[in-house]
Design an enzyme around this catalytic site. Structure first.
Site, PDB file in Angstrom:
ATOM      1  N   ILE A  15      36.347  43.100  32.541  1.00  0.00           N
ATOM      2  CA  ILE A  15      35.567  44.123  31.847  1.00  0.00           C
ATOM      3  C   ILE A  15      36.389  45.352  31.494  1.00  0.00           C
ATOM      4  O   ILE A  15      36.043  46.115  30.583  1.00  0.00           O
ATOM      5  CB  ILE A  15      34.340  44.528  32.699  1.00  0.00           C
ATOM      6  CG1 ILE A  15      33.311  45.289  31.856  1.00  0.00           C
ATOM      7  CG2 ILE A  15      34.762  45.349  33.918  1.00  0.00           C
ATOM      8  CD1 ILE A  15      32.699  44.483  30.760  1.00  0.00           C
ATOM      9  N   ARG A  17      39.123  45.728  29.946  1.00  0.00           N
ATOM     10  CA  ARG A  17      39.698  45.735  28.603  1.00  0.00           C
ATOM     11  C   ARG A  17      38.790  46.446  27.611  1.00  0.00           C
ATOM     12  O   ARG A  17      39.236  47.249  26.791  1.00  0.00           O
ATOM     13  CB  ARG A  17      39.953  44.299  28.145  1.00  0.00           C
ATOM     14  CG  ARG A  17      40.609  44.137  26.773  1.00  0.00           C
ATOM     15  CD  ARG A  17      42.066  44.535  26.826  1.00  0.00           C
ATOM     16  NE  ARG A  17      42.285  45.944  26.493  1.00  0.00           N
ATOM     17  CZ  ARG A  17      43.397  46.592  26.745  1.00  0.00           C
ATOM     18  NH1 ARG A  17      44.386  46.005  27.390  1.00  0.00           N
ATOM     19  NH2 ARG A  17      43.528  47.861  26.398  1.00  0.00           N
ATOM     20  N   HIS A  78      31.881  48.477  45.132  1.00  0.00           N
ATOM     21  CA  HIS A  78      31.380  49.628  44.392  1.00  0.00           C
ATOM     22  C   HIS A  78      31.130  50.839  45.275  1.00  0.00           C
ATOM     23  O   HIS A  78      31.559  51.951  44.984  1.00  0.00           O
ATOM     24  CB  HIS A  78      30.091  49.259  43.642  1.00  0.00           C
ATOM     25  CG  HIS A  78      30.323  48.428  42.425  1.00  0.00           C
ATOM     26  ND1 HIS A  78      29.297  47.993  41.609  1.00  0.00           N
ATOM     27  CD2 HIS A  78      31.466  47.949  41.871  1.00  0.00           C
ATOM     28  CE1 HIS A  78      29.794  47.283  40.613  1.00  0.00           C
ATOM     29  NE2 HIS A  78      31.104  47.237  40.757  1.00  0.00           N
ATOM     30  N   LYS A  96      27.773  48.310  36.966  1.00  0.00           N
ATOM     31  CA  LYS A  96      26.549  47.975  37.689  1.00  0.00           C
ATOM     32  C   LYS A  96      26.801  46.761  38.584  1.00  0.00           C
ATOM     33  O   LYS A  96      27.744  45.998  38.345  1.00  0.00           O
ATOM     34  CB  LYS A  96      25.398  47.739  36.693  1.00  0.00           C
ATOM     35  CG  LYS A  96      25.746  46.787  35.530  1.00  0.00           C
ATOM     36  CD  LYS A  96      25.788  45.346  35.955  1.00  0.00           C
ATOM     37  CE  LYS A  96      26.428  44.468  34.927  1.00  0.00           C
ATOM     38  NZ  LYS A  96      26.740  43.139  35.490  1.00  0.00           N
ATOM     39  N   ASP A 178      23.333  40.730  38.667  1.00  0.00           N
ATOM     40  CA  ASP A 178      24.371  40.775  37.646  1.00  0.00           C
ATOM     41  C   ASP A 178      23.806  41.156  36.285  1.00  0.00           C
ATOM     42  O   ASP A 178      24.287  42.089  35.643  1.00  0.00           O
ATOM     43  CB  ASP A 178      25.081  39.422  37.548  1.00  0.00           C
ATOM     44  CG  ASP A 178      26.102  39.416  36.417  1.00  0.00           C
ATOM     45  OD1 ASP A 178      26.961  40.323  36.392  1.00  0.00           O
ATOM     46  OD2 ASP A 178      26.035  38.534  35.548  1.00  0.00           O
TER      47      ASP A 178
END
Length: 369
Positions: A15, A17, A78, A96, A178
């Site tokens: 993610i 990138r 996280h 998230k 997810d």
């Protein structure tokens, strides 16, 4: 949060990138440091970003030239990264969910409140023209008073394309944690926060087979429910039926539909920033497309961080920690409800974020005053 937005990025997986493509070169952002468990990733990213240093995560969190930490680690990390950033007096914006568990998420917000740090959290796709145009239509009365909604996400599982999909099937993963944040955050924008939930869930396979990359053919265990459904009771009494699954092949169901007394609104995929918003008004014989009327046009990952960095006392961040906590509690309550077989009332709520006026890409990318 000041004029100079010095950002350090922790986690340089798939993610990252998309985030770097948005943020690198933005006049309001300077990426000063990057970190990843794989030092070669950090070195490669730093080489692409003028002025950025490749550091360890600990070095980045304590670095004096980082004001905001962009936390792109896997869900299990996280909370730890966020708390580390806050301990060093930094703001944090993360992918998230806010944390893999509800208590960890509460701890992040409590620590931030005590330290005076800001917390932001994806998804920011809901700030694009798709969901925001749909929200504008609901608020303008295009379907009359909303009555109920449906939200459906069905895929055969991310292991088919992701080279390291293990975290999708461990704590903090699964289809609900997810993909659910995209749908639930959109539903809060459209219908307001949730007051109670009733859920059901199942785990249809004990393992998955990686379909791509150097680990193709490897079997990984499934430790979380892979199909979750339920009913959300919004504070105004509107009901949403939700289905999230890694156990189906495809669906013809609209990602989100909002049904009102005067019409039905079809909302595009909330995992994207744009998409066609369609309205079928009562008495009409067909659907009609609505032109984009709100949202960050041509949105991309990272627009929520830009929104977070430019927020002020008059307009709080739209992708904020309180909303992310409410969405996380909604999801964990659905899983608890499924496990315990009962309706569960939520303990959190959230303000519906300010609507996003139609904003050109040139403006939000800082190329136009």
């Amino acid at each position: 949060m000041g004029d100079a937005h010095r950002v350090g990025v922790v986690g340089l997986g798939v993610i990252s990138r998309a985030y770097l493509d948005t943020l690198a070169g933005h006049p309001a952002v300077r990426i000063t440091a990057v970190a990843d468990l794989d030092a070669s990733r950090s070195a490669a990213a730093a080489a692409e970003l003028p002025g950025a240093r490749a550091l360890t995560a600990a070095e980045l969190l304590s670095s004096p030239d980082v004001d905001t930490v962009l936390n792109l680690t896997t869900p299990a990390a996280h909370a730890g990264i966020a708390l580390g950033a806050i301990r060093h007096g930094k703001h944090v914006y993360g992918e998230k969910p806010l944390a893999a568990g509800l208590e960890d998420a509460r701890a992040v917000l409590a620590a931030a409140a005590k330290a005076g740090s800001g917390v932001g959290c994806a998804p920011d796709t809901v700030l694009g023209t798709g969901v925001q145009t749909a929200r504008a239509a609901v608020e303008a009365g295009a379907i009359g008073r909303p009555q109920f909604a449906s939200a459906v996400m069905v895929t055969p599982g991310h292991e088919r394309w992701h080279p390291n999909p293990d975290f999708y099937y461990t704590a903090g993963g699964g289809p609900l944690l997810d993909m659910g944040p995209y749908y639930l955050t959109s539903l809060v924008h459209l219908l307001g926060p949730v007051r109670a939930v009733t859920g059901a869930a199942g785990r249809l396979r004990a393992e998955r087979v990686i379909g791509s990359g150097p680990r193709a053919g490897e079997r990984i265990p499934v430790e979380v429910d892979s199909h979750v459904s339920g009913v959300l009771e919004h504070v105004d009494g509107t009901l949403t039926t939700l289905t999230t699954s890694f156990d189906g092949v495809a669906t013809t169901a609209a990602p989100i539909e909002v049904h009102g007394e005067g019409g039905t609104l079809s909302v595009p995929d909330p995992n994207r920033f744009d998409g066609e918003v369609r309205l079928h008004a009562l008495g009409d014989t067909r659907w009609r497309s609505l032109p984009a009327s709100a949202g960050y046009a041509d949105g991309a990952r990272g627009v929520g961080l830009l929104d977070f960095l430019t927020a002020d006392g008059e307009r709080p961040p739209r992708a904020n920690g309180e909303l992310a906590l409410h969405v996380l509690e909604t999801m964990t309550a659905l899983l608890r409800s499924a496990a315990e077989g009962r309706r569960i009332k939520l303990t959190t709520s959230a303000e519906v974020p300010a609507a996003v006026p139609l904003t050109t890409a040139a403006r939000w990318l800082g190329r136009q005053e």
